[in-house]
Design an enzyme around this catalytic site. Structure first.
Site, PDB file in Angstrom:
ATOM      1  N   ASP A 204     -90.385  77.346 102.364  1.00 51.19           N
ATOM      2  CA  ASP A 204     -89.116  76.938 102.954  1.00 51.19           C
ATOM      3  C   ASP A 204     -88.574  78.102 103.800  1.00 51.19           C
ATOM      4  O   ASP A 204     -89.290  78.614 104.653  1.00 51.19           O
ATOM      5  CB  ASP A 204     -88.140  76.490 101.847  1.00 51.19           C
ATOM      6  CG  ASP A 204     -86.936  75.733 102.382  1.00 51.19           C
ATOM      7  OD1 ASP A 204     -87.016  74.500 102.490  1.00 51.19           O
ATOM      8  OD2 ASP A 204     -85.923  76.367 102.715  1.00 51.19           O
TER       9      ASP A 204
ATOM     10  N   TYR B  88     -78.110  77.997 107.666  1.00 50.54           N
ATOM     11  CA  TYR B  88     -78.575  77.089 108.720  1.00 50.54           C
ATOM     12  C   TYR B  88     -77.810  77.330 110.018  1.00 50.54           C
ATOM     13  O   TYR B  88     -78.380  77.280 111.100  1.00 50.54           O
ATOM     14  CB  TYR B  88     -78.413  75.633 108.267  1.00 50.54           C
ATOM     15  CG  TYR B  88     -79.455  75.202 107.256  1.00 50.54           C
ATOM     16  CD1 TYR B  88     -80.464  74.309 107.617  1.00 50.54           C
ATOM     17  CD2 TYR B  88     -79.449  75.696 105.956  1.00 50.54           C
ATOM     18  CE1 TYR B  88     -81.424  73.911 106.702  1.00 50.54           C
ATOM     19  CE2 TYR B  88     -80.399  75.308 105.038  1.00 50.54           C
ATOM     20  CZ  TYR B  88     -81.392  74.424 105.408  1.00 50.54           C
ATOM     21  OH  TYR B  88     -82.342  74.042 104.501  1.00 50.54           O
TER      22      TYR B  88
ATOM     23  N   HIS C 136     -93.084  70.366  98.135  1.00 56.32           N
ATOM     24  CA  HIS C 136     -92.339  71.441  98.763  1.00 56.32           C
ATOM     25  C   HIS C 136     -91.955  72.562  97.793  1.00 56.32           C
ATOM     26  O   HIS C 136     -91.619  73.655  98.219  1.00 56.32           O
ATOM     27  CB  HIS C 136     -91.073  70.830  99.385  1.00 56.32           C
ATOM     28  CG  HIS C 136     -90.330  71.754 100.288  1.00 56.32           C
ATOM     29  ND1 HIS C 136     -90.816  72.132 101.521  1.00 56.32           N
ATOM     30  CD2 HIS C 136     -89.132  72.396 100.141  1.00 56.32           C
ATOM     31  CE1 HIS C 136     -89.944  72.938 102.091  1.00 56.32           C
ATOM     32  NE2 HIS C 136     -88.915  73.123 101.277  1.00 56.32           N
TER      33      HIS C 136
END
Length: 384
Positions: free
Chosen positions: A182, A312, A362
């Protein structure tokens, strides 16, 4: 230099009982949203599913038990670039172990690594070869968990990588490896680029690099790679809403997530549903339910929903940008649902190892720790 600036302080997790009581109270007074019949997860986390998970979190899950497990790992804090950095630092009993810095992502944390640290640091005790031992450093990303919240803007991927370079130097490690998934699959290669003299190899799970958009790049892909690219494009259409909100309005989102544990639960559980092994229907079939809730509890108790989402916003400017080529040996482990595409990875990286797996997703350190541990060992074996 004033020693206080580089001081490494022992750290122990101890959430006040009042915080546990407050969580119980808030969960028991949740105002639940309505939901449509027969739509499953297509509109997001179903209320009917979430009510059961929230009740388990409130009445059955034992934070103290998992807090004690986390405290079995040696933990520290230090200040780097003005920011408090929390990290696990578990030294191997093997004197020739290779230092390895492991980086989590969102919505993960150091909790992801609870099942891999033992086998990585002490293979002898876990049926492995002592020659594969690592000294493991697992920091919490600035803004996440006990490295949160951040106090100023600007904590993007490059700044995190620079902090990791300083951390490894401060710990006295001259040669080390970097691993991550990630966010960690972006930070680790940057670390390899900026500290190429010390980083012996970079291993990521997921993908490495982003498509450039050049049609020639797509033309060279085989069928499986084209399918992965199509899945990636579909994910950008249907599954990227969370990222767009976090990269544009993290502060607004943070009000709901910081005030409502049910909101925080829904926001993260949805990702464990969508990103884990596609063979499973529910998140707790793919990962241990208690481990998932320990991860979510960490976000809740540290109040870092907002500061973690800000990553982000900080990283938005560099999304999808091509990196300068790195000659540091790189390895990639691709799990089901990942978007690893070898020609794209090879464009900017010296890929010397590539694995594709039939199980996992993931969060491989939680889903298939055996496979991730094996791949990390294999990759670094020739680089020691």
């Amino acid at each position: 230099m004033n020693m206080t600036h580089t001081e490494i302080r022992p750290f122990h997790i101890e959430i006040p009982q009042a915080e546990l009581d407050a969580l119980d109270n808030r969960l028991s007074h949740t105002r639940w949203p309505d939901e449509l019949p027969d739509v499953g997860w297509t509109y997001g986390t179903p209320t009917s599913y979430l009510k059961g998970l929230a009740e388990y979190w409130r009445s059955s899950y034992d934070w103290r038990k998992h807090e004690a497990k986390l405290n079995e790992f040696a933990q520290f804090t230090t200040t780097i670039d003005g920011q408090n950095i929390h990290f696990l630092h578990v030294r191997s009993p093997e004197p020739d172990a290779l230092p390895l810095i492991i980086t989590h992502g969102w919505p993960g944390s150091i909790v992801e690594f609870m099942n891999i640290i033992g086998p990585l640091t002490d293979p002898r005790a876990h049926g492995g070869d002592p020659a594969d031992a690592f000294h493991v450093v697992a920091p919490s990303i600035p803004g996440f968990g006990f490295s949160g919240p951040t106090q100023e803007a600007g904590w993007d991927m490059s700044r995190i990588a620079s902090a990791w370079q300083e951390l490894m130097s401060r710990l006295g490690y001259e040669r080390y490896g970097a691993q991550g998934g990630d966010t960690g699959s972006v930070v680790s290669p940057i670390l390899g680029r900026i500290d190429a003299g010390h980083v012996v190899g970079v291993h990521v799970n997921g993908g490495l690099g982003f498509p450039s958009g050049d049609p020639a790049e797509f033309a060279s892909l085989n069928e499986a790679e084209q399918a992965r690219l199509a899945a990636m494009q579909e994910e950008m259409q249907d599954g990227a809403g969370y990222a767009i909100i976090q990269s544009t309005r993290p502060q607004t989102l943070g009000v709901g997530l910081s005030d409502s544990p049910a909101g925080q639960l829904a926001w993260i559980a949805e990702k464990f549903k969508e990103w884990t092994d596609p063979a499973f229907e529910l998140p707790e079939e793919a990962v241990d339910r208690d481990q998932m809730l320990t991860n979510i509890s960490l976000y809740w108790f540290t109040g870092t929903a907002t500061s973690s989402a800000r990553l982000y916003k900080e990283g938005q400017a560099s999304w999808g940008q091509q990196a300068e080529r790195s000659e540091v040996p790189s390895g990639v482990a691709v799990f089901p649902g990942d978007f690893g595409i070898r020609p794209i990875a090879e464009r900017d990286n010296n890929v010397v190892h590539w694995s594709e797996f039939e199980r996992g997703g993931h969060f491989p350190a939680m889903e298939v720790p055996d496979l991730l541990i094996g791949d990390v060992r294999t990759f670094f074996r020739s680089l020691r």
